[in-house]
Structures are given as structure tokens and as C-alpha cells.
Scaffold this motif. Structure first.
Motif, PDB file in Angstrom:
ATOM      1  N   GLY A 193      -5.053  -3.491  -4.736  1.00 21.16           N
ATOM      2  CA  GLY A 193      -4.926  -2.055  -4.917  1.00 21.16           C
ATOM      3  C   GLY A 193      -5.549  -1.599  -6.229  1.00 21.16           C
ATOM      4  O   GLY A 193      -6.642  -2.026  -6.590  1.00 21.16           O
ATOM      5  N   THR A 194      -4.809  -0.775  -6.989  1.00 20.38           N
ATOM      6  CA  THR A 194      -5.362  -0.114  -8.171  1.00 20.38           C
ATOM      7  C   THR A 194      -4.543  -0.419  -9.411  1.00 20.38           C
ATOM      8  O   THR A 194      -3.314  -0.330  -9.394  1.00 20.38           O
ATOM      9  CB  THR A 194      -5.405   1.412  -7.967  1.00 20.38           C
ATOM     10  OG1 THR A 194      -6.187   1.717  -6.819  1.00 20.38           O
ATOM     11  CG2 THR A 194      -6.007   2.113  -9.179  1.00 20.38           C
ATOM     12  N   ALA A 254      -1.570  -4.240  -2.118  1.00 24.52           N
ATOM     13  CA  ALA A 254      -2.551  -3.169  -1.969  1.00 24.52           C
ATOM     14  C   ALA A 254      -2.100  -1.863  -2.612  1.00 24.52           C
ATOM     15  O   ALA A 254      -2.747  -0.825  -2.441  1.00 24.52           O
ATOM     16  CB  ALA A 254      -2.846  -2.941  -0.488  1.00 24.52           C
ATOM     17  N   GLY A 255      -0.983  -1.894  -3.355  1.00 24.49           N
ATOM     18  CA  GLY A 255      -0.471  -0.694  -3.993  1.00 24.49           C
ATOM     19  C   GLY A 255      -1.036  -0.468  -5.381  1.00 24.49           C
ATOM     20  O   GLY A 255      -2.110  -0.970  -5.724  1.00 24.49           O
ATOM     21  N   THR A 256      -0.288   0.278  -6.190  1.00 20.23           N
ATOM     22  CA  THR A 256      -0.721   0.681  -7.531  1.00 20.23           C
ATOM     23  C   THR A 256       0.206   0.096  -8.590  1.00 20.23           C
ATOM     24  O   THR A 256       1.430   0.138  -8.431  1.00 20.23           O
ATOM     25  CB  THR A 256      -0.727   2.211  -7.661  1.00 20.23           C
ATOM     26  OG1 THR A 256      -1.650   2.767  -6.716  1.00 20.23           O
ATOM     27  CG2 THR A 256      -1.111   2.655  -9.062  1.00 20.23           C
ATOM     28  N   ALA A 293       0.841  -1.198   0.000  1.00 16.63           N
ATOM     29  CA  ALA A 293       0.000   0.000   0.000  1.00 16.63           C
ATOM     30  C   ALA A 293       0.876   1.249   0.000  1.00 16.63           C
ATOM     31  O   ALA A 293       1.841   1.355   0.757  1.00 16.63           O
ATOM     32  CB  ALA A 293      -0.906  -0.005   1.229  1.00 16.63           C
ATOM     33  N   THR A 331       4.188   2.101  -5.812  1.00 16.70           N
ATOM     34  CA  THR A 331       3.749   2.020  -7.209  1.00 16.70           C
ATOM     35  C   THR A 331       4.776   1.268  -8.044  1.00 16.70           C
ATOM     36  O   THR A 331       5.975   1.567  -7.990  1.00 16.70           O
ATOM     37  CB  THR A 331       3.546   3.415  -7.821  1.00 16.70           C
ATOM     38  OG1 THR A 331       2.529   4.114  -7.111  1.00 16.70           O
ATOM     39  CG2 THR A 331       3.145   3.329  -9.290  1.00 16.70           C
TER      40      THR A 331
END
Length: 245
Positions: free
Chosen positions: A206-207, A185-187, A164, A167
């Protein structure tokens, strides 16, 4: 300082390089501690699993065609690593980077230097590291914080864990991630590249971001969050979203 030429293969228990150039044709094997702060490595060097390594301080250069093989855990605390044409950083243990100094391809290097990661590469710095080595990872890439940016293309069949707030950014070049497993949970940002995925995002909480280039889904993918600001998302796979779009 100066230049040391190895006329044949040598093996030493400990080795420290603070400046100068180490040449072949002989290769160097280290069984104990290895410290590199500055200078040019222009012959193959192997750090055995019995040892430990430190990359620190200033810029370091791998000469053309040179392989630095790390079979022991190594801490990278400072200074970029510049790779000449056809050079390789071969990691088979745990390489932990706490600096934002990157893996940098020397100007005009063809073929591009390669980061061959069969072990674990940890990036743990709050800033951005823009790496221009080609990435070849069959092991684990672990991003604890900051932005790990890759601009040299490559392939991955191992795992990429993005914590989290961190990136993983595929900025330029062509990346084959069809056999990779991306989680955390990061990008994950596809920002200007051609990337192939193949069910790679199943562990991502995440994203997923597409901000440039082309991302091809080789099979169906499902992500909790998705943002698209530019670029192309294409099949044959479909994308399913469980959260905001």
C-alpha cells in the motif's frame, strides 16, 4: 455493584462483571467464560486459555498497577477500556475489536498504561480508534478496516498487517519499529511522532505516508507508494519508490 475485596487468590469457572469494583490483594483466575461490561478491576485477573472473553457495553477501568491477562480469545464489542497508572492489558490469544472505543489512558497516568500484545490483536471497525496506551507488540496486529491510531509511543517486533482501505497511524510518542514487519495493501501514516524503522516495510504493498514528526530509516526501505506532506524523513537508510511519489 459495590466493592468485593479478595483477601487471597481465587479461582472460578465463570465470572461476569456489570458494575462495582473488584479489589485485591488477591488475584482472580477464570477457567471458563469472562464477561465485563462496566466497573473497575483493581486487582489482577487472568483468563485461562480454556476460557473465552467478552468486553462489551460501557466504559471499563483498569485500576493503577492492575494487569488483565487474556490467555483465551476475547471479543471486544463496546465500551472504552480506561487504564490507570502502570496498568497492563496483556493479550496472549486473539483479541478482536469490532468497536471504535479505544484504549484510553486515565488523566495524568504515569507511567502510562501498556497494551502488551503477544498474541493477535484484530481491529475490525470502519471508524477511528485513538488508543493512548503505550503499544508493546511482539505478536500480530491485524487491521481489517478503519483507522487504528496510536498516541502513546511504544515498540513492535512482531507483524502489522494493514488491509486495503485501512490505516495504521502512529500519531504521537516515540515508536521503535526497527524489528517490526509491516505488510498489506493499506496505509501506514507517520503523522506526528518519532519512529525508527529497520527494513520494516518490505511487505507493504500500500502507501507509506509521512505527515508529521520524524521517521528514521535504520536501513534501506522500498515501498510502492509514498506521500509526504509534513515532517522529516532521515537516514542512514535510503528510500526506493516503485510507484507514485
Amino acid at each position: 455493584g459495590g466493592t468485593v475485596a479478595l483477601g487471597q487468590n481465587e479461582s472460578v469457572p465463570h465470572f461476569s462483571m456489570t458494575n462495582g469494583t473488584l479489589l485485591g490483594p488477591g488475584a482472580l483466575t477464570i477457567a471458563g467464560t469472562f464477561s465485563w461490561t462496566f466497573g473497575t478491576l483493581a486487582t489482577d485477573l487472568r483468563l485461562l486459555a480454556s476460557g473465552s472473553g467478552t468486553l462489551a457495553s460501557s466504559s471499563k477501568t483498569l485500576g493503577p498497577g492492575t494487569t488483565l491477562r487474556l490467555d483465551a480469545d476475547t471479543d471486544w464489542t463496546g465500551g472504552q477500556l480506561v487504564g490507570g497508572a502502570g496498568s497492563t492489558l496483556d493479550n496472549n490469544a486473539t483479541l478482536t475489536s469490532t468497536t471504535n472505543n479505544p484504549l484510553t489512558s486515565s488523566s495524568g497516568a504515569v507511567p502510562r498504561p501498556v497494551f502488551d500484545n503477544g498474541g493477535t490483536f484484530v481491529y475490525d471497525n470502519g471508524s477511528t480508534a485513538s488508543n493512548s496506551f503505550a503499544l508493546q507488540s511482539t505478536g500480530t496486529v491485524e487491521l481489517r478496516q478503519g483507522i487504528s491510531r496510536w498516541i502513546g509511543g511504544g515498540a513492535g517486533s512482531g507483524t502489522f498487517d494493514v488491509s486495503a482501505g485501512a490505516t495504521l497511524d502512529f500519531l504521537s510518542g516515540s515508536f521503535d519499529m526497527a524489528e517490526a514487519a509491516i505488510s498489506g495493501a493499506g496505509t501506514v501514516d507517520f503523522s506526528g511522532t518519532a519512529t525508527t524503522l529497520g527494513g520494516s516495510l518490505g511487505g507493504l504493498t500500500g502507501t507509506m505516508v509521512v505527515s508529521g514528526g520524524t521517521v528514521a530509516l535504520g536501513q534501506n526501505e522500498s515501498v510502492p507508494h509514498f506521500s509526504m506532506t509534513h515532517g522529516t524523513l532521515q537516514g542512514p537508510g535510503a528510500l526506493t519508490l516503485a510507484g507514485p511519489f
